[in-house]
Design a protein around this motif. Structure first.
Motif, PDB file in Angstrom:
ATOM      1  N   LYS A  37      -1.129   7.586  11.154  1.00  0.00           N
ATOM      2  CA  LYS A  37      -2.363   6.695  11.063  1.00  0.00           C
ATOM      3  C   LYS A  37      -3.172   7.530  10.180  1.00  0.00           C
ATOM      4  O   LYS A  37      -3.950   5.949   9.906  1.00  0.00           O
ATOM      5  N   ALA A  38      -4.180   9.006  10.106  1.00  0.00           N
ATOM      6  CA  ALA A  38      -4.723   8.555   9.550  1.00  0.00           C
ATOM      7  C   ALA A  38      -5.386   9.546   8.013  1.00  0.00           C
ATOM      8  O   ALA A  38      -5.945   8.918   7.295  1.00  0.00           O
ATOM      9  N   ILE A  39      -3.742   9.110   8.075  1.00  0.00           N
ATOM     10  CA  ILE A  39      -3.293   9.373   6.476  1.00  0.00           C
ATOM     11  C   ILE A  39      -4.002   7.858   6.073  1.00  0.00           C
ATOM     12  O   ILE A  39      -3.851   7.645   4.506  1.00  0.00           O
ATOM     13  N   SER A  40      -2.700   6.752   6.656  1.00  0.00           N
ATOM     14  CA  SER A  40      -2.889   5.307   6.346  1.00  0.00           C
ATOM     15  C   SER A  40      -4.339   4.682   6.195  1.00  0.00           C
ATOM     16  O   SER A  40      -4.528   4.233   4.990  1.00  0.00           O
ATOM     17  N   TYR A  41      -4.716   5.362   6.880  1.00  0.00           N
ATOM     18  CA  TYR A  41      -6.142   5.142   7.118  1.00  0.00           C
ATOM     19  C   TYR A  41      -6.552   5.257   6.012  1.00  0.00           C
ATOM     20  O   TYR A  41      -7.829   4.352   5.146  1.00  0.00           O
ATOM     21  N   GLU A  42      -6.874   6.668   5.400  1.00  0.00           N
ATOM     22  CA  GLU A  42      -7.574   7.553   4.346  1.00  0.00           C
ATOM     23  C   GLU A  42      -7.077   6.975   3.168  1.00  0.00           C
ATOM     24  O   GLU A  42      -7.924   6.812   2.495  1.00  0.00           O
ATOM     25  N   ILE A  43      -5.964   6.509   2.883  1.00  0.00           N
ATOM     26  CA  ILE A  43      -5.472   6.119   1.903  1.00  0.00           C
ATOM     27  C   ILE A  43      -6.325   4.562   1.605  1.00  0.00           C
ATOM     28  O   ILE A  43      -6.763   4.899   0.292  1.00  0.00           O
ATOM     29  N   MET A  44      -6.799   3.772   2.258  1.00  0.00           N
ATOM     30  CA  MET A  44      -6.960   2.342   2.234  1.00  0.00           C
ATOM     31  C   MET A  44      -8.225   2.999   1.998  1.00  0.00           C
ATOM     32  O   MET A  44      -9.144   1.929   1.358  1.00  0.00           O
TER      33      MET A  44
END
Length: 478
Positions: free
Chosen positions: A225-232
């Motif tokens: 979740k954290a990586i997905s958010y950070e990419i966005m």
């Protein structure tokens, strides 16, 4: 993720080595002790206290590096990594920097039916820091029990391209370390921790974008979740004409967002220099050869063997190797019984729901011998499959053997052909519409009739005999 950008992700994993004592002193590494009770002058950083390297920590670190296919270097050096945090009493951390004991490995990761091979840049040893505790009412304290606990840091090359790949990488790495007996894989207690370095770049470019470090995320789900958010977040900054800052960010699971912690340090900021109180670490060929010879079977190899030798489906092999104790339990039962598929099915369907794991331990409520005897009672026609479930419930967390429970309960499978035939005839007579429909071609109704007969016999009839006799009564012999 926008088709315009490509994510570039590298993971740094800190894994606590399963030693009884700390990296450079004799203090206990046990988790959960009262704050500041597992400490001494060395791990408190008091003047004049000198470190002495833990040999068992070296052995476990080398084992981890070998499992990841790393090159082992004969001579390596410890360094001082200088920084100030309240939980780092010396003002520096003993780590390895430009001369680590290993480098250049790879981890095979299965994801969505394909295999990726992200590279490992290095595995090196270091000591852990203490921990700041903020749950003491209106006070915070520094607990130094964890200070000096031995770690390996596994630095991954930035070969991962999605949050899902990162989570799969972490699960695979954790499996390897747990099966090796090197680490207990406990994210909640902090013995397996991950920092994720995330950047994005225009697809087709080779130059890396501005890197953001996500710090100390304590679950596989939160990592993804954290990586997905950070990419966005990074995409939104660039698309709006902004510039990204090299920084360290945390993850707020309540809001589902990352937040800035501090600007990201560089190696120069840490002022590394060789640790003057420790000699070079020398690993001779005989030692490395011995560690390699003692390596246990890795989970990927075990799954492949379960498929090729025991006939398991790949999915079943994954389930039965989710923990080393579960894998050992299954293999013992399969060896005793002689049919890995049947044993595997029973363990997956009945036993695993009662199993709990914690670190390297697993609470399995029955023995392999109990499972095997239970399956053999079904094979011999002594009890039915339904009765087997009843017997299983009675042997849970006891030393009772299934044969003794069957005798105590007075249960046995009904195999009297005439008695079962009479019940089959009665069931068919009581359900004329369904019987007519089945004779007219609705063969799926056979399950209805079998169920009715088994209900009449309270599950004690031989299912195959029931099926055969119903076909005879209904006139639909195959």
């Amino acid at each position: 993720m926008s088709s315009r950008y490509e994510a570039v992700i590298g993971l740094e994993v800190h894994a606590q080595l399963l030693t009884r004592t700390k990296a450079f002193c004799a203090c206990s590494t046990a988790f959960g002790a009262e704050p500041n009770t597992n400490v001494c002058p060395t791990c408190l950083g008091l003047p004049g206290a000198l470190p002495v390297l833990n040999g068992e920590a070296v052995r476990l670190a080398v084992r981890a590096a070998l499992a990841l296919g790393c090159e082992i270097r004969g001579t390596s050096r410890f360094a001082r990594k200088n920084f100030f945090y309240p939980d780092m009493p010396k003002g520096y951390q003993i780590s390895q920097y430009d001369e680590p004991f290993s480098g250049q490995g790879v981890l095979e990761v299965e994801i969505d039916g394909r295999t990726i091979s992200p590279r490992i840049e290095r595995v090196h040893m270091e000591e852990d820091a203490g921990k700041n505790l903020h749950d003491r009412g209106d006070q915070s304290i520094v607990d130094l029990n964890r200070s000096g606990v031995p770690l390996v840091e596994i630095v991954g090359t930035p070969d991962l391209r999605s949050a899902a790949e990162a989570a799969a990488y972490l699960r695979s790495l954790r499996d390897v370390l747990v099966f090796l007996g090197v680490n207990d894989g406990n994210l909640e207690e902090g013995s397996f921790r991950c920092d994720a370095n995330v950047s994005i770049r225009i697809r087709g470019e080779e130059k890396y974008g501005t890197r953001v470090e996500l710090k100390n995320i304590n679950s596989f789900r939160f990592v993804e979740k954290a990586i997905s958010y950070e990419i966005m977040r990074q995409e939104a900054v660039l698309d709006s004409g902004g510039r990204l800052t090299q920084e360290t960010r945390g993850w707020d699971e309540k809001t589902g967002t990352t937040f800035s912690l501090r600007s990201k340090e560089t190696a120069q900021d840490y002022r590394y220099f060789p640790e003057p109180d420790l000699p070079p670490l020398v690993l001779d060929e005989a030692f490395v050869h011995q560690v390699r010879a003692e390596m246990p079977e890795l989970p990927r190899d075990k799954r492949a063997r379960f498929v090729s030798e025991l006939g398991l489906q790949p999915g079943a092999a994954v389930v039965l190797t989710q923990h080393p104790r579960i894998a050992a339990f299954f293999e013992e039962a399969a060896t005793l019984y002689g049919d890995g598929v049947k044993v595997g099915n029973f363990i997956q369907n009945e036993v695993l729901r009662d199993v709990t794991t914690h670190g390297l331990t697993a609470d399995i409520p029955v023995s392999a011998r109990q499972v095997v005897q239970l399956l053999k009672l079904v094979d011999r026609g002594k009890i039915s499959g339904k009765q087997a479930k009843e017997v299983y419930a009675k042997i849970l967390r006891t030393e009772k053997m299934p044969e003794d429970v069957v005798a105590e309960l007075g249960i046995t499978q009904v195999t009297d052909k005439d008695a079962i035939l009479a019940i089959c005839q009665r069931v068919v007579e009581q359900n004329p519409k369904q019987a007519a429909a089945l004779r007219g071609g609705k063969t799926a109704l056979m399950g209805f009739f079998v169920g009715q007969v088994m209900k009449e016999t309270k599950g004690s009839a031989n299912p195959q005999m029931v099926n055969d006799l119903l076909q005879k009564v209904l006139g639909v012999l195959s």
